[in-house]
Design a protein around this motif. Structure first.
Motif, PDB file in Angstrom:
ATOM      1  N   THR A 100       0.878  -1.040   0.212  1.00  0.00           N
ATOM      2  CA  THR A 100      -0.096   0.033  -0.419  1.00  0.00           C
ATOM      3  C   THR A 100       0.681   1.433   0.264  1.00  0.00           C
ATOM      4  O   THR A 100       0.516   2.304  -0.019  1.00  0.00           O
ATOM      5  CB  THR A 100      -0.512   0.023   1.102  1.00  0.00           C
ATOM      6  OG1 THR A 100       0.134   0.366   2.115  1.00  0.00           O
ATOM      7  CG2 THR A 100      -2.087  -1.666   1.666  1.00  0.00           C
ATOM      8  N   GLY A 101       1.949   1.272   0.457  1.00  0.00           N
ATOM      9  CA  GLY A 101       2.634   2.220   0.291  1.00  0.00           C
ATOM     10  C   GLY A 101       2.946   2.655   1.785  1.00  0.00           C
ATOM     11  O   GLY A 101       3.075   3.955   2.013  1.00  0.00           O
ATOM     12  N   ALA A 102       2.121   2.699   2.562  1.00  0.00           N
ATOM     13  CA  ALA A 102       1.765   3.335   4.112  1.00  0.00           C
ATOM     14  C   ALA A 102       2.741   3.418   4.723  1.00  0.00           C
ATOM     15  O   ALA A 102       3.319   2.373   4.793  1.00  0.00           O
ATOM     16  CB  ALA A 102       1.056   2.311   4.900  1.00  0.00           C
ATOM     17  N   LEU A 129       4.299  13.526   5.465  1.00  0.00           N
ATOM     18  CA  LEU A 129       3.563  12.977   4.999  1.00  0.00           C
ATOM     19  C   LEU A 129       1.923  12.861   4.987  1.00  0.00           C
ATOM     20  O   LEU A 129       1.331  11.459   4.099  1.00  0.00           O
ATOM     21  CB  LEU A 129       3.647  10.986   6.285  1.00  0.00           C
ATOM     22  CG  LEU A 129       4.901  10.933   6.842  1.00  0.00           C
ATOM     23  CD1 LEU A 129       4.621   9.280   7.935  1.00  0.00           C
ATOM     24  CD2 LEU A 129       5.698   9.912   5.962  1.00  0.00           C
ATOM     25  N   LEU A 130       1.455  13.978   5.139  1.00  0.00           N
ATOM     26  CA  LEU A 130      -0.258  13.779   5.372  1.00  0.00           C
ATOM     27  C   LEU A 130      -0.553  15.039   4.818  1.00  0.00           C
ATOM     28  O   LEU A 130      -1.586  14.798   3.575  1.00  0.00           O
ATOM     29  CB  LEU A 130      -0.665  13.924   6.910  1.00  0.00           C
ATOM     30  CG  LEU A 130      -0.694  12.389   7.295  1.00  0.00           C
ATOM     31  CD1 LEU A 130      -0.847  12.747   8.847  1.00  0.00           C
ATOM     32  CD2 LEU A 130      -1.813  11.149   6.888  1.00  0.00           C
ATOM     33  N   GLU A 131       0.093  16.040   4.434  1.00  0.00           N
ATOM     34  CA  GLU A 131      -0.769  17.480   4.155  1.00  0.00           C
ATOM     35  C   GLU A 131      -0.424  18.145   2.982  1.00  0.00           C
ATOM     36  O   GLU A 131       1.035  17.700   3.180  1.00  0.00           O
ATOM     37  CB  GLU A 131      -0.720  18.217   5.027  1.00  0.00           C
ATOM     38  CG  GLU A 131      -1.190  18.188   7.076  1.00  0.00           C
ATOM     39  CD  GLU A 131      -0.475  19.165   8.099  1.00  0.00           C
ATOM     40  OE1 GLU A 131      -0.066  20.022   7.605  1.00  0.00           O
ATOM     41  OE2 GLU A 131      -1.200  18.424   9.044  1.00  0.00           O
ATOM     42  N   ILE A 190      -5.174  17.341   5.404  1.00  0.00           N
ATOM     43  CA  ILE A 190      -5.531  15.813   6.737  1.00  0.00           C
ATOM     44  C   ILE A 190      -4.226  16.264   8.135  1.00  0.00           C
ATOM     45  O   ILE A 190      -3.281  15.108   8.040  1.00  0.00           O
ATOM     46  CB  ILE A 190      -5.183  14.065   6.607  1.00  0.00           C
ATOM     47  CG1 ILE A 190      -4.410  14.339   5.474  1.00  0.00           C
ATOM     48  CG2 ILE A 190      -6.941  14.714   5.906  1.00  0.00           C
ATOM     49  CD1 ILE A 190      -4.683  12.735   5.086  1.00  0.00           C
ATOM     50  N   THR A 219       3.496  11.057   0.087  1.00  0.00           N
ATOM     51  CA  THR A 219       1.887  10.004   0.373  1.00  0.00           C
ATOM     52  C   THR A 219       2.338   8.484   0.244  1.00  0.00           C
ATOM     53  O   THR A 219       2.816   8.193  -0.543  1.00  0.00           O
ATOM     54  CB  THR A 219       1.613  10.604  -0.105  1.00  0.00           C
ATOM     55  OG1 THR A 219       1.135  10.543  -1.629  1.00  0.00           O
ATOM     56  CG2 THR A 219       0.874  12.253   0.557  1.00  0.00           C
ATOM     57  N   PRO A 220       1.383   8.253   0.714  1.00  0.00           N
ATOM     58  CA  PRO A 220       1.482   6.594   0.241  1.00  0.00           C
ATOM     59  C   PRO A 220       1.262   6.184  -0.827  1.00  0.00           C
ATOM     60  O   PRO A 220       1.448   4.868  -1.970  1.00  0.00           O
ATOM     61  CB  PRO A 220       0.152   5.430   1.042  1.00  0.00           C
ATOM     62  CG  PRO A 220      -0.097   6.659   1.977  1.00  0.00           C
ATOM     63  CD  PRO A 220       0.112   7.938   1.713  1.00  0.00           C
ATOM     64  N   PRO A 221       0.610   6.750  -2.459  1.00  0.00           N
ATOM     65  CA  PRO A 221       0.660   6.912  -3.819  1.00  0.00           C
ATOM     66  C   PRO A 221       1.676   7.278  -4.404  1.00  0.00           C
ATOM     67  O   PRO A 221       2.153   6.169  -5.173  1.00  0.00           O
ATOM     68  CB  PRO A 221      -0.690   7.700  -3.542  1.00  0.00           C
ATOM     69  CG  PRO A 221      -2.087   8.224  -3.202  1.00  0.00           C
ATOM     70  CD  PRO A 221      -1.154   7.881  -1.565  1.00  0.00           C
ATOM     71  N   LEU A 238       4.529   4.248  -3.227  1.00  0.00           N
ATOM     72  CA  LEU A 238       3.866   2.870  -4.668  1.00  0.00           C
ATOM     73  C   LEU A 238       4.028   2.971  -5.663  1.00  0.00           C
ATOM     74  O   LEU A 238       4.512   2.184  -6.025  1.00  0.00           O
ATOM     75  CB  LEU A 238       2.457   1.741  -3.718  1.00  0.00           C
ATOM     76  CG  LEU A 238       2.187   1.083  -4.320  1.00  0.00           C
ATOM     77  CD1 LEU A 238       2.776   0.379  -3.263  1.00  0.00           C
ATOM     78  CD2 LEU A 238       0.501   0.949  -4.309  1.00  0.00           C
TER      79      LEU A 238
END
Lengths: 776, 286, 165
Positions: A636-638, A675-677, A696, A758-760, A763
């Motif tokens: 997932t790339g998480a 990682l998120l925003e 987020i 980010t995960p995308p 990945l």
């Protein structure tokens, strides 16, 4: 009793815990509610703008045409080819970003004001907007403002002699091009103000959720042509700011104008939608780095090309140059770099203006140089710790290539300490084992220094028209013995009331609970600056110390007279003036006598116990090393953060509990940045990150435990020995995390060149797909 | 960010409620938990002229298994599912799914039926109901009742087969016997957020072979969908990692995810593969 | 304006207010009752700053209308401390553990944690994180908020160590 260095619980907290704090929305009750009509398009010409049909009694509709006397906001910079773009309070002709205020409605309730907003007749002829750095710099791109035909609003460069030779002499040349994406500081309380006209005095009062009340007053008065004495600006409890609440935004002069014109009380409480699309953004940058190393892995030359998307207007007072020029000035960071060549440009686009956000450009440049170091380590065949050790400054004071003096620090010690706590050899074994099982673990480091607590000369060097830097403290002891200290600096949640009281208490030998710090009110404090640039405790604390020492001298003089001894014999402690012989008198008794029996002490002390102190330090560099271990999920790339630690050196720690709180909170924002925003714009200039489901900020489920280890290199560059640390957490985290992710991804031969990671995006790297953005 | 004005009614019984809905037609909306409706009203993306608050109606909160069906009343809150509401695989699945729905305060007010009526593409309950072949029961004025199968319910983003004047009063899910096994997996970037992709599966085994299989996907935009091709690959198979991979590949290959600020379509397709595999693993296919 | 009378109790005190149906419970508490301790951070149900207890359940008061509170028993942050201002154990734990910086999210976290500590089941680490992930804090990085609730749970004998994984 030493109060400095103790984990004193904050004096600010009890009312906040009882729900008795007073934030701007809490004092807005009963005021007429103001809502702004905001541009639905990124670029366009206002064709017509008409009031809602049947405006109810008591409601107001205001456009630029109603306030012809109001000037625009004109931040200024005297160098760096700065183009003095002006932002109108309300535009007459053109709009420049989605969300720009165009007109306002005032009504009995916010609900009604929003109903009326929907009925405003606005016609805008939309034009093709300039969205993103690439579009703005493309040949033939339309100009966002005619003043800057190529959309470059500011440009700085340093081209030292001998740079080409230095680079040519390198054995290894390492390149790194990357992108950092746009972010929003997102204080939990948005912006907002309550403006009120006092009919009895003819004065105006603005309560605003801001970080710089005096500057806000100056800015509003400049725009509206008001005498500063006629406007009081108050910052009550402020629900976070992180830089976003430094600037002068058009909404504030509009609010004061309303209160003055209609002799009433008006409140604008920003909602989250407005905050996300139209307050201030930051960190939308693209850098290209090229570094030459010698055979030993020492950097001999660094070249940087920096682009910052600063949005549609320049911010006041720092100007939009703050991002590109800070990157330009501070890129070399903690490293010895003999030859540094750089160009930095601020670029106009049709988007929300950029303004300082915790760390300003340093999270970006630290990401750049620390990722570059890891790339270089791999290219040269050195360990990431070793290559840093070979390049970090180890003799102090040191000179940076851009002329800064780096005061004493613990750059290598912090790195070694972090490496020791992480137990890197053990990790490498665990990593190898995990890889055999198909799991991706990575370890990342980030070393940096942080320029903090700098005064007027440093800001003057930026050639801004408004030069902040000093703080002034007026201190006085009341007849009942408490100390009031009035300061222009203005905190927004960092516990400055507590830490300043600790400093003052030690100098006067009193309990910190006997100290009242008065701030955030232009009527009650001397002109000063506020909260930004990790300065409040260093500069404000220094001014408090000077003022308190002067007051202490006065108290000792008075006590000596009363105790019939020499002034030099008197020591202040535990609320008493004590002599070597053991005689003592309570300080409150001295205070009472000074004020109410002045015939006894007037010759020694005068008629009051008031003193003033000001402090304007040269600046000091704190330093830190962040280290972390992550696991990247292959499917997932998480990213899961397994461990995060900070070795921080901020000199003398005034209150370790508060210091650690700053570090942890800063790291959490750094993790979010890493990682998120991300603020997204559509190609048509529409801001797509308009809710907290789209933008987020993390919850407690995304933020790990953060271990903190302190080193304390007492600074000789500051009076208290303290260095600033408010921004460091945020500065180090994107670099440390993205280095760790890159380490985890090493088996795929890819690394991170864009954040948030980010995960995308991760990945896509794992799957070998073209990255969403490819470095030029 | 304040809602537009509306008229508010809080009827005490169902007849009154459906009469109000009949009267106001397209202008009327049911207010149950409000946890999805109220935010959209705050942004004025939804602006119903009339809200019919059903929270004061007795007898709508039922959750009972009868005649092989779990009947979920209009006021059964998400939180009720956190401990198994019925023995066997169904109760366990619902208890697993519900922990992924937002956060506890939302779960205490939000309702199962409200989620089905709102039909968010990333709703866990919507995908679950679709996977399990649930039935939706609608009431309108005059005590008329209509049943709609889950596969006919979802028509698009926030769009369902409901007609003006109708109220969703109950959702029925088949109670699953011990021969069934289920799984659920989703991926979201932040705790409690809407998922970027999710998979729910229900399988019936008979003598070691998969005899019935249903997989639903959510979070892909549009509406929740059945992964028919993926389910078909499982029929007659022995549960195994290979069977799971083949089904997951089929789910990924045949889905049609959308792109948004959180993720491009190709990433969602990767997530579908991963989530389908995880959901199947939970159901014992691994 | 089509206002309605609504009667409910807040912190044990009966309140009779006149509100438009569209006024949220949060705005009703703040504007009509003057209870400004309940803060609004997003008004769309994500941040949890406006969390209050409605009939014992944690509720985002921006996602409920004031008119829906008819007959309800509501608790807000103003009801936590003793009448003389003495902090309760949870508030004290936030103070001692530096569980707040700007304080804006604090009332929401306090009310969420109040519910958590009053539940019959004891609290463990996993449930603590799961439930507190309902709300956003932008200043603290959460660690001290978690520590504060843990400390209060221990003091109130509501804490249990998680079973080893």
């Amino acid at each position: 009793m030493n109060w400095v260095g103790r984990r004193l619980p904050r004096t600010e907290d009890p009312p906040l815990l009882r729900g008795e704090g007073r934030y701007v929305p809490d004092i807005a009750l009963g005021a007429r509610a103001v809502r702004f009509l905001r541009s639905p398009v990124a670029s366009g010409r206002i064709v017509s703008l008409r009031a809602p049909a049947g405006l109810p009694p008591g409601a107001l509709f205001v456009t630029a045409a109603d306030m012809p006397e109001a000037r625009g906001i004109r931040p200024a910079l005297r160098r760096f080819e700065y183009r003095a773009v002006e932002q109108p309070i309300l535009p007459r002709e053109r709009v420049h970003f989605m969300g720009q205020p165009i007109a306002l409605i005032a009504a009995e309730s916010a609900e009604l004001a929003e109903d009326l907003l929907e009925q405003v007749e606005l016609e805008i002829e939309a034009e093709d907007p300039v969205v993103g750095l690439e579009a703005a710099l493309a040949p033939g791109a339309p100009a966002v403002h005619a003043l800057a035909p190529n959309n470059v609003i500011v440009e700085g460069a340093i081209r030292p002699d001998g740079f080409a030779d230095a680079m040519a002499g390198a054995v290894h040349v390492v390149e790194f091009a990357f992108r950092s994406r746009r972010q929003n500081a997102t204080p939990l309380e948005g912006r907002g103000g309550v403006a009120e006209y006092d009919r009895a005095t003819g004065r105006l009062r603005l309560a605003a959720s801001c970080q710089m009340p005096h500057m806000l007053r100056s800015g509003i008065c400049e725009v509206l042509g008001l005498p500063e004495a006629d406007l009081q600006v108050v910052a009550p409890d402020v629900g976070g700011g992180f830089g976003q609440k430094m600037s002068l935004f058009p909404e504030y002069p509009a609010l004061v104008w309303l209160a003055r014109r209609y002799r009433g009380r008006f409140a604008w409480i920003e909602d989250r939608y407005e905050n996300l699309i139209a307050s201030a953004h930051s960190r939308d940058q693209k850098h290209i780095l090229r570094a030459g190393f010698n055979a030993q892995g020492q950097m001999v030359a660094l070249e940087a090309d920096i682009l910052a998307d600063i949005g549609a207007f320049s911010c006041y007072p720092t100007t939009c140059a703050v991002e590109p020029l800070m990157a330009l000035a501070e890129y070399p960071g903690p490293y010895k770099i003999p030859s540094y060549s750089v160009r930095a440009r601020g670029v106009l686009t049709h988007s929300c203006p950029a303004a300082p956000y915790r760390g300003v450009s340093r999270p970006v440049i630290t990401f750049g140089i620390e990722r570059l170091m890891d790339r270089a380590a791999a290219a040269i065949g050195l360990d990431p710790v070793e290559i840093r050790r070979r390049n970090l400054h180890d003799v102090f004071p040191a000179k940076s290539p851009t002329g800064f003096t780096l005061d004493e620090g613990s750059y290598i010690e912090a790195l070694d300490e972090a490496a020791r706590h992480l137990d890197i050899p053990a990790f490498r074994e665990a990593q190898a084992e995990a890889r055999r099982g198909g799991r991706l673990l990575g370890l990342g480091l980030a070393v940096f220094n942080e320029r903090t607590g700098y005064g007027t000369p440093a800001f003057a060097a930026r050639s801004m028209e408004i030069v902040p830097g000093y703080e002034v403290v007026d201190i006085a002891m009341t007849p009942t013995g408490e100390v009031e200290a009035r300061i222009g600096a203005s905190p927004h949640g960092q516990g400055l009331r507590t830490t300043l009281a600790q400093i003052i208490a030690d100098r006067l030998g009193i309990d910190p609970l006997a100290v009242r710090i008065i701030h955030g009110d232009t009527d009650r404090t001397p002109y000063g600056w506020g909260t930004f640039a990790s300065r409040s405790l260093v500069v404000g604390g220094g001014a408090c110390q000077i003022a308190a020492d002067r007051l202490a001298a006065k108290l000792r003089r008075g006590a000596a007279r009363l105790l019939q001894c020499g002034e030099e014999e008197v020591v202040l402690r535990d609320g008493l003036a004590v002599t070597g012989a053991g005689a003592s008198i309570p300080l409150r008794e001295v205070a009472r006598i000074v004020h109410q029996r002045s015939e006894l002490l007037a010759d020694e002390v005068g008629f009051n116990l008031a003193e003033s102190g000001s402090y304007d330090p040269p600046g000091t560099f704190s330093n830190a090393c962040h280290g972390c271990i992550v696991e990247v999920e292959r499917e997932t790339g998480a990213v899961r953060i397994l461990r995060y630690l900070v070795v921080e050196d901020a000199g003398r720690i005034i209150n370790p509990m508060i210091a650690d709180g700053q570090v942890r909170g800063g790291v959490a924002q750094g993790i979010a940045n890493a990682l998120l925003e991300e603020i997204h714009y559509a190609p048509d200039g529409n801001c797509l990150s308009a809710t907290l489901a789209d933008y987020i900020p993390p919850t407690c489920a995304e933020i790990p435990e953060i271990e903190i280890h302190h080193l304390e290199t007492i600074s000789s560059a500051t009076l208290t020995g303290a260095k600033g640390l408010g921004e460091g957490g945020t500065i180090g985290a994107p670099a440390a995390l993205c280095n760790a992710i890159s380490d985890a991804l090493a088996p795929f031969g890819v690394d991170i060149a864009e954040f948030p990671a980010t995960p995308p995006r991760i990945l896509a790297l794992i799957r070998g797909r073209r990255a969403v953005w490819e470095a030029a | 960010m304040k809602p537009a004005a509306f008229d508010y009614f809080a009827p005490r019984n169902l007849d009154e409620a459906v009469a109000l809905l009949a009267k106001h037609g397209e202008d009327g909306r049911v207010l149950a938990g409000g946890q999805s409706l109220v935010p959209t009203m705050a942004f004025r993306m939804a602006r119903p002229a009339v809200l019919v608050d059903i929270n004061r109606i007795e007898g709508l909160g039922h959750l009972s298994a009868q005649e092989g069906q779990l009947r979920i009343g209009a006021l059964a809150r998400h939180a009720h599912f956190e401990s198994a509401v019925t023995p066997g695989p169904l109760g366990a699945l619902l208890a697993r799914v519900v922990r992924h729905i937002a956060h506890p305060p939302i779960r205490m007010r939000g309702t199962f039926c409200g989620s089905l009526a709102h039909a968010d593409p990333a709703s866990e309950w919507c995908a679950t109901t679709l996977a399990l072949g649930g039935t939706l029961v609608l009431r309108s004025a005059g005590a008329d009742t209509r049943e709609v199968a889950a596969r006919d319910w979802f028509q698009g983003v926030f769009t369902t087969a409901i007609r003006p004047g109708e109220m969703l009063v109950e959702v029925r899910l088949p109670v699953l016997g011990p021969e069934w096994s289920c799984g659920f997996a989703e991926f979201s970037r932040r705790a409690g957020d809407f998922a970027l992709a999710m998979a729910v599966c229900a399988l019936r085994l008979d003598r070691g072979l998969i005899r019935e299989a249903s997989i639903a996907l959510g979070g892909l935009g549009g509406r929740p969908v059945l992964a028919l091709e993926a389910a078909a690959t499982l029929l007659g198979q022995v549960p195994s990692a290979e069977a799971a991979s083949a089904a997951a590949e089929a789910a990924a290959a045949h889905c049609d995810p959308h792109s948004d600020v959180h993720a491009p379509a190709e990433y969602r397709r990767d997530l579908v593969r991963a989530m389908a595999r995880r959901a199947l693993a939970q159901a014992g296919v691994a | 304006m089509n206002k309605r009378e609504v009667v409910f109790t807040v912190n044990g005190e009966t309140r009779r207010v006149l509100v438009e149906p569209r006024r949220t419970l949060a705005d009703t508490l703040r504007e009509e009752c003057g209870l400004t301790g309940t803060h609004l951070g997003c008004e769309h149900g994500v941040c949890g700053a406006c969390t209050v207890l409605v009939d014992g359940q944690p509720t985002r008061s921006c996602l409920m209308f004031g008119v829906q509170a008819e007959g309800a028993s509501i608790r807000t942050v103003e009801g936590l401390a003793a009448p003389d201002g003495t902090l309760n154990p949870l508030q004290r734990a936030f103070w001692e553990n530096h569980g707040l910086q700007c304080g804006y999210c604090t009332p929401g976290f306090l009310m969420l944690a109040t519910w958590l500590l009053e539940r019959p089941t004891p609290l463990d680490e996993e449930e603590l994180r799961h439930v507190l992930s309902s709300n956003l804090c932008r200043c603290t990085g959460y660690q001290n908020i978690l520590a504060a609730v843990r400390a209060a749970a221990r003091e109130l004998d509501r804490w249990t160590e998680s079973a080893p994984a």
